[in-house]
Structures are given as structure tokens and as C-alpha cells.
Design a protein around this motif. Structure first.
Motif, mmCIF file in Angstrom:
data_model
loop_
_atom_site.group_PDB
_atom_site.id
_atom_site.type_symbol
_atom_site.label_atom_id
_atom_site.label_comp_id
_atom_site.label_asym_id
_atom_site.label_seq_id
_atom_site.Cartn_x
_atom_site.Cartn_y
_atom_site.Cartn_z
ATOM 1 N N HIS A 97 107.304 35.822 109.956
ATOM 2 C CA HIS A 97 107.995 36.204 111.182
ATOM 3 C C HIS A 97 108.801 35.026 111.703
ATOM 4 O O HIS A 97 108.506 33.875 111.404
ATOM 5 C CB HIS A 97 106.957 36.619 112.231
ATOM 6 C CG HIS A 97 107.495 37.565 113.259
ATOM 7 N ND1 HIS A 97 106.950 38.793 113.490
ATOM 8 C CD2 HIS A 97 108.535 37.467 114.112
ATOM 9 C CE1 HIS A 97 107.623 39.406 114.451
ATOM 10 N NE2 HIS A 97 108.594 38.610 114.838
ATOM 11 N N VAL A 98 109.799 35.352 112.514
ATOM 12 C CA VAL A 98 110.635 34.314 113.131
ATOM 13 C C VAL A 98 111.037 34.778 114.527
ATOM 14 O O VAL A 98 111.228 35.973 114.762
ATOM 15 C CB VAL A 98 111.884 34.019 112.255
ATOM 16 C CG1 VAL A 98 112.741 35.247 112.093
ATOM 17 C CG2 VAL A 98 112.681 32.853 112.795
ATOM 18 N N VAL A 99 111.115 33.839 115.478
ATOM 19 C CA VAL A 99 111.604 34.132 116.823
ATOM 20 C C VAL A 99 112.650 33.092 117.208
ATOM 21 O O VAL A 99 112.539 31.922 116.849
ATOM 22 C CB VAL A 99 110.482 34.170 117.891
ATOM 23 C CG1 VAL A 99 109.518 35.314 117.633
ATOM 24 C CG2 VAL A 99 109.749 32.851 118.009
ATOM 25 N N VAL A 108 99.117 33.065 109.261
ATOM 26 C CA VAL A 108 99.703 33.626 110.472
ATOM 27 C C VAL A 108 100.623 34.766 110.049
ATOM 28 O O VAL A 108 101.577 34.549 109.305
ATOM 29 C CB VAL A 108 100.471 32.561 111.281
ATOM 30 C CG1 VAL A 108 100.988 33.166 112.581
ATOM 31 C CG2 VAL A 108 99.588 31.342 111.565
ATOM 32 N N TRP A 109 100.315 35.970 110.501
ATOM 33 C CA TRP A 109 101.015 37.173 110.064
ATOM 34 C C TRP A 109 102.154 37.596 110.968
ATOM 35 O O TRP A 109 103.079 38.264 110.525
ATOM 36 C CB TRP A 109 100.019 38.324 109.947
ATOM 37 C CG TRP A 109 99.225 38.233 108.701
ATOM 38 C CD1 TRP A 109 98.184 37.386 108.452
ATOM 39 C CD2 TRP A 109 99.414 38.983 107.510
ATOM 40 N NE1 TRP A 109 97.705 37.571 107.181
ATOM 41 C CE2 TRP A 109 98.453 38.556 106.581
ATOM 42 C CE3 TRP A 109 100.301 39.990 107.149
ATOM 43 C CZ2 TRP A 109 98.354 39.092 105.304
ATOM 44 C CZ3 TRP A 109 100.200 40.536 105.876
ATOM 45 C CH2 TRP A 109 99.240 40.074 104.971
ATOM 46 N N CYS A 110 102.078 37.264 112.257
ATOM 47 C CA CYS A 110 103.120 37.722 113.173
ATOM 48 C C CYS A 110 103.159 36.838 114.408
ATOM 49 O O CYS A 110 102.234 36.062 114.644
ATOM 50 C CB CYS A 110 102.880 39.174 113.579
ATOM 51 S SG CYS A 110 101.321 39.442 114.449
ATOM 52 N N MET A 111 104.246 36.966 115.168
ATOM 53 C CA MET A 111 104.384 36.252 116.429
ATOM 54 C C MET A 111 105.226 37.087 117.382
ATOM 55 O O MET A 111 105.990 37.939 116.949
ATOM 56 C CB MET A 111 105.131 34.942 116.325
ATOM 57 C CG MET A 111 104.960 34.040 115.241
ATOM 58 S SD MET A 111 105.961 32.569 115.456
ATOM 59 C CE MET A 111 107.445 33.077 114.633
ATOM 60 N N ALA A 112 105.105 36.745 118.667
ATOM 61 C CA ALA A 112 105.952 37.349 119.689
ATOM 62 C C ALA A 112 106.185 36.313 120.777
ATOM 63 O O ALA A 112 105.257 35.606 121.180
ATOM 64 C CB ALA A 112 105.304 38.605 120.266
ATOM 65 N N LEU A 113 107.416 36.229 121.230
ATOM 66 C CA LEU A 113 107.815 35.271 122.259
ATOM 67 C C LEU A 113 107.652 35.901 123.639
ATOM 68 O O LEU A 113 108.058 37.047 123.854
ATOM 69 C CB LEU A 113 109.270 34.864 122.030
ATOM 70 C CG LEU A 113 109.854 33.787 122.938
ATOM 71 C CD1 LEU A 113 109.114 32.463 122.755
ATOM 72 C CD2 LEU A 113 111.339 33.627 122.662
ATOM 73 N N SER A 114 107.086 35.146 124.581
ATOM 74 C CA SER A 114 106.920 35.646 125.948
ATOM 75 C C SER A 114 108.283 35.868 126.591
ATOM 76 O O SER A 114 109.276 35.237 126.206
ATOM 77 C CB SER A 114 106.104 34.646 126.777
ATOM 78 O OG SER A 114 106.811 33.425 126.929
ATOM 79 N N PRO A 115 108.348 36.759 127.585
ATOM 80 C CA PRO A 115 109.623 37.037 128.233
ATOM 81 C C PRO A 115 110.288 35.794 128.852
ATOM 82 O O PRO A 115 111.509 35.708 128.891
ATOM 83 C CB PRO A 115 109.267 38.056 129.319
ATOM 84 C CG PRO A 115 108.040 38.727 128.816
ATOM 85 C CD PRO A 115 107.293 37.661 128.061
ATOM 86 N N ASN A 116 109.487 34.824 129.305
ATOM 87 C CA ASN A 116 110.074 33.616 129.879
ATOM 88 C C ASN A 116 110.411 32.558 128.820
ATOM 89 O O ASN A 116 110.954 31.500 129.142
ATOM 90 C CB ASN A 116 109.175 33.021 130.971
ATOM 91 C CG ASN A 116 107.857 32.489 130.435
ATOM 92 O OD1 ASN A 116 107.629 32.392 129.234
ATOM 93 N ND2 ASN A 116 106.961 32.140 131.352
ATOM 94 N N GLY A 117 110.079 32.829 127.550
ATOM 95 C CA GLY A 117 110.414 31.919 126.463
ATOM 96 C C GLY A 117 109.579 30.659 126.402
ATOM 97 O O GLY A 117 109.925 29.723 125.679
ATOM 98 N N GLU A 118 108.452 30.627 127.116
ATOM 99 C CA GLU A 118 107.634 29.415 127.178
ATOM 100 C C GLU A 118 106.369 29.470 126.326
ATOM 101 O O GLU A 118 105.756 28.442 126.051
ATOM 102 C CB GLU A 118 107.247 29.126 128.629
ATOM 103 C CG GLU A 118 108.451 28.819 129.498
ATOM 104 C CD GLU A 118 108.092 28.650 130.964
ATOM 105 O OE1 GLU A 118 106.903 28.777 131.326
ATOM 106 O OE2 GLU A 118 109.020 28.382 131.750
ATOM 107 N N ILE A 119 105.957 30.677 125.923
ATOM 108 C CA ILE A 119 104.710 30.858 125.175
ATOM 109 C C ILE A 119 104.999 31.737 123.959
ATOM 110 O O ILE A 119 105.774 32.686 124.048
ATOM 111 C CB ILE A 119 103.632 31.525 126.051
ATOM 112 C CG1 ILE A 119 103.328 30.678 127.284
ATOM 113 C CG2 ILE A 119 102.354 31.779 125.248
ATOM 114 C CD1 ILE A 119 102.455 31.382 128.315
#
Length: 148
Positions: A26-28, A67-78
Motif C-alpha cells: 500500500h501507499v499513501v 504490513v498489509w495495508c495503511m490509511a492516512l488520517s483526515p488531518n494527515g498526521e497519523i
């Protein structure tokens, strides 16, 4: 009418980023558009500079095999990561440190999504459940859905 065959030109990447030793899952994109985070089955997350194509700092690792997946928080900090050992891990992007570990899944976490307000994270796992977590408390009392 005659038919013609046209060739699509090959795409040449501007940068080739090297570092992961397992499949990149995954990539963000981070706010500002100059950096990305990747996660891999090698158990790491990596921060990259898109202009130079280089890794920024060391790998981010916790005690997980992949690590199979990721998601970025709406504020971009986590960033939340889903792991092969069933953990959901929250990472502070600025410090690259673990904020929280959630361990209620019993198999690979393959899907993550933040709520629009940033107060919840939904996770889906090979254990047949989807859970919605309260980010502040780490509790998943909000909701658990099981396969019928």
C-alpha cells in the motif's frame, strides 16, 4: 477502411525507489504532495521524498511480520497500519513512533479506513470480522461485524 496498429510508448519512471525487501502492499500521499509512505510484507513502513526518490530516515518497524495495508488520517498526521499478526497500529508521522496498538483481530488485517472526523478507524480482517475503533480510547466497542 483499413485497420492500423498503434504502439503505446513505454512509460519511463522518473524515480525508482529501492528499499523494501518484500512486496509493497500500500501507499499513501502525504499533504503537500512531496512525500509518500509505503508499507510492505517485509514488516516496514517507509517515508519517501518524491522529488529525490530517496527514503527519508530509517524504516518504521514494530514487532510484526508484515504490513498489509495503511490509511492516512483526515488531518494527515497519523497513519494506521494493518498487520499480518492481526494488529492495527497507529503511527505519528512527524515522530515516526507508535501511538497505539490494537490487538482484537486474530488474523491478517487487510483493510483500513478513517472516519471523516478522524475519531474512528474501521478495520477488516481475514478472521471474518470488521471492527470500528475509537481512536482516543483504542476500544472497538463501537461495532464488530462477523461473518454469518
Amino acid at each position: 477502411m483499413s485497420s492500423s496498429t498503434s504502439k503505446t510508448p513505454a512509460i519511463t519512471p522518473r524515480q525508482t525507489m529501492r528499499g523494501h525487501t518484500g512486496k509493497v502492499r500500500h501507499v499513501v500521499h502525504l499533504p503537500g504532495g512531496r512525500r509518500i509512505i509505503t508499507c510492505s510484507l517485509d514488516g516496514s513502513l517507509r517515508l519517501w521524498d518524491l522529488k529525490s526518490g530517496t527514503q527519508i530516515g530509517e524504516d518504521w518497524r514494530d514487532e510484526n511480520p508484515g504490513v498489509w495495508c495503511m490509511a492516512l488520517s483526515p488531518n494527515g498526521e497519523i497513519v494506521a497500519s494493518g498487520c499480518s499478526d492481526g494488529k492495527v497500529i497507529l503511527w505519528d508521522i512527524e515522530t515516526r513512533k507508535v501511538i497505539s496498538r490494537w490487538t482484537r483481530h486474530t488474523n491478517v488485517v487487510e483493510a483500513l479506513c478513517w472516519s471523516a472526523d478522524g475519531e474512528g478507524v474501521a478495520s477488516g480482517s481475514w478472521d471474518g470480522t470488521a471492527k470500528v475503533w475509537d481512536v482516543k480510547t483504542g476500544k472497538n466497542f463501537i461495532l464488530t461485524i462477523k461473518i454469518a
